[in-house]
Design a protein around this motif. Structure first.
Motif, mmCIF file in Angstrom:
data_model
loop_
_atom_site.group_PDB
_atom_site.id
_atom_site.type_symbol
_atom_site.label_atom_id
_atom_site.label_comp_id
_atom_site.label_asym_id
_atom_site.label_seq_id
_atom_site.Cartn_x
_atom_site.Cartn_y
_atom_site.Cartn_z
ATOM 1 N N PHE A 171 19.859 42.650 7.721
ATOM 2 C CA PHE A 171 19.838 41.211 7.979
ATOM 3 C C PHE A 171 18.830 40.819 9.054
ATOM 4 O O PHE A 171 18.796 39.677 9.505
ATOM 5 N N GLY A 172 17.996 41.760 9.493
ATOM 6 C CA GLY A 172 16.919 41.449 10.426
ATOM 7 C C GLY A 172 17.349 41.268 11.859
ATOM 8 O O GLY A 172 16.671 40.602 12.643
ATOM 9 N N LEU A 173 18.465 41.884 12.253
ATOM 10 C CA LEU A 173 18.953 41.740 13.630
ATOM 11 C C LEU A 173 18.446 42.830 14.548
ATOM 12 O O LEU A 173 18.618 42.738 15.750
ATOM 13 N N THR A 174 17.817 43.873 14.018
ATOM 14 C CA THR A 174 17.248 44.929 14.868
ATOM 15 C C THR A 174 15.839 45.201 14.437
ATOM 16 O O THR A 174 15.439 44.913 13.350
ATOM 17 N N GLY A 197 14.555 47.161 39.725
ATOM 18 C CA GLY A 197 14.216 46.180 38.696
ATOM 19 C C GLY A 197 15.352 45.927 37.724
ATOM 20 O O GLY A 197 16.512 46.248 37.976
ATOM 21 N N VAL A 198 14.973 45.390 36.604
ATOM 22 C CA VAL A 198 15.907 45.054 35.539
ATOM 23 C C VAL A 198 16.360 46.364 34.880
ATOM 24 O O VAL A 198 15.539 47.258 34.646
ATOM 25 N N PRO A 199 17.644 46.502 34.564
ATOM 26 C CA PRO A 199 18.109 47.712 33.879
ATOM 27 C C PRO A 199 17.364 47.912 32.549
ATOM 28 O O PRO A 199 16.948 46.950 31.906
ATOM 29 N N VAL A 200 17.214 49.156 32.134
ATOM 30 C CA VAL A 200 16.457 49.502 30.934
ATOM 31 C C VAL A 200 16.995 48.764 29.710
ATOM 32 O O VAL A 200 16.235 48.229 28.902
ATOM 33 N N ASP A 204 15.975 45.166 29.833
ATOM 34 C CA ASP A 204 14.536 45.085 29.569
ATOM 35 C C ASP A 204 14.259 45.186 28.074
ATOM 36 O O ASP A 204 13.444 44.442 27.527
ATOM 37 N N ARG A 205 14.955 46.087 27.391
ATOM 38 C CA ARG A 205 14.792 46.260 25.947
ATOM 39 C C ARG A 205 15.184 44.979 25.204
ATOM 40 O O ARG A 205 14.467 44.530 24.300
ATOM 41 N N VAL A 206 16.299 44.388 25.582
ATOM 42 C CA VAL A 206 16.753 43.149 24.938
ATOM 43 C C VAL A 206 15.759 42.019 25.189
ATOM 44 O O VAL A 206 15.428 41.252 24.277
ATOM 45 N N LEU A 207 15.254 41.908 26.409
ATOM 46 C CA LEU A 207 14.280 40.865 26.724
ATOM 47 C C LEU A 207 13.007 41.036 25.900
ATOM 48 O O LEU A 207 12.425 40.051 25.428
ATOM 49 N N LYS A 208 12.583 42.269 25.705
ATOM 50 C CA LYS A 208 11.392 42.519 24.885
ATOM 51 C C LYS A 208 11.633 42.146 23.430
ATOM 52 O O LYS A 208 10.752 41.618 22.762
ATOM 53 N N GLN A 209 12.847 42.402 22.924
ATOM 54 C CA GLN A 209 13.181 41.997 21.554
ATOM 55 C C GLN A 209 13.129 40.482 21.416
ATOM 56 O O GLN A 209 12.589 39.958 20.445
ATOM 57 N N ILE A 210 13.681 39.785 22.378
ATOM 58 C CA ILE A 210 13.675 38.327 22.345
ATOM 59 C C ILE A 210 12.255 37.802 22.411
ATOM 60 O O ILE A 210 11.872 36.896 21.660
ATOM 61 N N ALA A 215 9.653 39.222 21.361
ATOM 62 C CA ALA A 215 8.987 39.513 20.092
ATOM 63 C C ALA A 215 9.529 38.646 18.955
ATOM 64 O O ALA A 215 9.105 38.773 17.812
ATOM 65 N N GLY A 216 10.488 37.773 19.264
ATOM 66 C CA GLY A 216 11.034 36.878 18.245
ATOM 67 C C GLY A 216 12.140 37.489 17.410
ATOM 68 O O GLY A 216 12.499 36.955 16.373
ATOM 69 N N LYS A 217 12.700 38.597 17.863
ATOM 70 C CA LYS A 217 13.781 39.248 17.131
ATOM 71 C C LYS A 217 15.095 39.013 17.857
ATOM 72 O O LYS A 217 15.148 39.051 19.075
ATOM 73 N N ALA A 218 16.146 38.786 17.098
ATOM 74 C CA ALA A 218 17.463 38.632 17.709
ATOM 75 C C ALA A 218 17.985 40.009 18.078
ATOM 76 O O ALA A 218 17.952 40.924 17.268
ATOM 77 N N PRO A 219 18.440 40.202 19.310
ATOM 78 C CA PRO A 219 18.987 41.504 19.684
ATOM 79 C C PRO A 219 20.253 41.816 18.903
ATOM 80 O O PRO A 219 21.012 40.911 18.548
ATOM 81 N N ALA A 220 20.468 43.099 18.626
ATOM 82 C CA ALA A 220 21.657 43.517 17.889
ATOM 83 C C ALA A 220 22.914 43.106 18.651
ATOM 84 O O ALA A 220 22.954 43.155 19.872
ATOM 85 N N GLY A 221 23.928 42.731 17.903
ATOM 86 C CA GLY A 221 25.203 42.402 18.517
ATOM 87 C C GLY A 221 25.263 41.013 19.127
ATOM 88 O O GLY A 221 26.187 40.704 19.850
ATOM 89 N N THR A 222 24.286 40.158 18.824
ATOM 90 C CA THR A 222 24.286 38.836 19.430
ATOM 91 C C THR A 222 24.796 37.761 18.474
ATOM 92 O O THR A 222 24.721 36.592 18.786
ATOM 93 N N THR A 223 25.280 38.164 17.319
ATOM 94 C CA THR A 223 25.794 37.160 16.397
ATOM 95 C C THR A 223 27.118 36.633 16.928
ATOM 96 O O THR A 223 27.968 37.380 17.381
ATOM 97 N N LYS A 224 27.258 35.330 16.877
ATOM 98 C CA LYS A 224 28.463 34.696 17.383
ATOM 99 C C LYS A 224 29.253 34.111 16.215
ATOM 100 O O LYS A 224 28.671 33.725 15.204
ATOM 101 N N PRO A 225 30.575 34.049 16.355
ATOM 102 C CA PRO A 225 31.371 33.440 15.301
ATOM 103 C C PRO A 225 30.837 32.047 14.960
ATOM 104 O O PRO A 225 30.486 31.272 15.842
ATOM 105 N N GLY A 226 30.740 31.798 13.658
ATOM 106 C CA GLY A 226 30.193 30.525 13.188
ATOM 107 C C GLY A 226 28.736 30.639 12.779
ATOM 108 O O GLY A 226 28.213 29.766 12.085
ATOM 109 N N SER A 227 28.065 31.714 13.192
ATOM 110 C CA SER A 227 26.668 31.926 12.793
ATOM 111 C C SER A 227 26.604 32.269 11.314
ATOM 112 O O SER A 227 27.550 32.816 10.741
ATOM 113 N N HIS A 228 25.481 31.958 10.709
ATOM 114 C CA HIS A 228 25.252 32.303 9.306
ATOM 115 C C HIS A 228 24.015 33.178 9.219
ATOM 116 O O HIS A 228 22.979 32.868 9.811
ATOM 117 N N LEU A 229 24.132 34.252 8.480
ATOM 118 C CA LEU A 229 23.009 35.156 8.247
ATOM 119 C C LEU A 229 22.599 34.987 6.789
ATOM 120 O O LEU A 229 23.455 34.955 5.900
#
Length: 137
Positions: A134-137, A60-63, A66-72, A74-88
């Motif tokens: 900042f609500g990323l995790t 199956g999907v690696p653990v 799977d964890r990141v997909l569950k975060q998404i 649940a409406g939460k941004a996964p940690a480390g997904t901020t991209k340059p130009g994003s504003h928090l």
């Protein structure tokens, strides 16, 4: 209606595609422990059943994924997904703080910081996990 473990994915896919709706419903019940959603199209049901077979045969999907997909989901941004130009944006004690994500750091009030934790510490005066603040995790 279970397929033998030695059956190939191609043969299993063929078998699933050849089933009538009743066969799909039976397989779905076995695979997921409940009936499929009411308005699920037969085509999508077949695709999901084939995906499930693929996971059982090939793994199956690696653990971590799977964890990141569950975060998404649940409406939460996964940690480390901020991209340059994003504003928090974070409100703290009646003041709104805005942080811009840069290629190598974060900018708040014209000053560049190496981490979100440093910004959280600057705002609160206490040690915080920056991504959590900042609500990323």
């Amino acid at each position: 209606m279970k397929f033998p473990a030695s059956e190939t994915l191609a043969a299993g896919s063929s078998n699933i595609n050849g089933l009538e709706r009743a066969g799909h419903l039976e397989l779905w019940q076995e695979a997921f422990g409940r009936p499929p959603p009411k308005h699920l199209s037969p085509r999508l049901m077949r695709r999901i059943l084939i995906w499930d077979l693929q996971c059982r045969l090939l793994g199956g999907v690696p653990v971590k994924t799977d964890r990141v997909l569950k975060q998404i989901a649940a409406g939460k941004a996964p940690a480390g997904t901020t991209k340059p130009g994003s504003h928090l944006i974070r409100e703290w004690n009646g003041r709104t703080y805005q942080v811009e994500v840069k290629g190598k750091g974060y900018v708040m009030d014209g000053k560049t910081y190496r981490s979100l934790s440093a910004i959280a510490r600057r705002i609160t005066g206490a040690h915080w996990s920056g991504p959590r603040f900042f609500g990323l995790t």
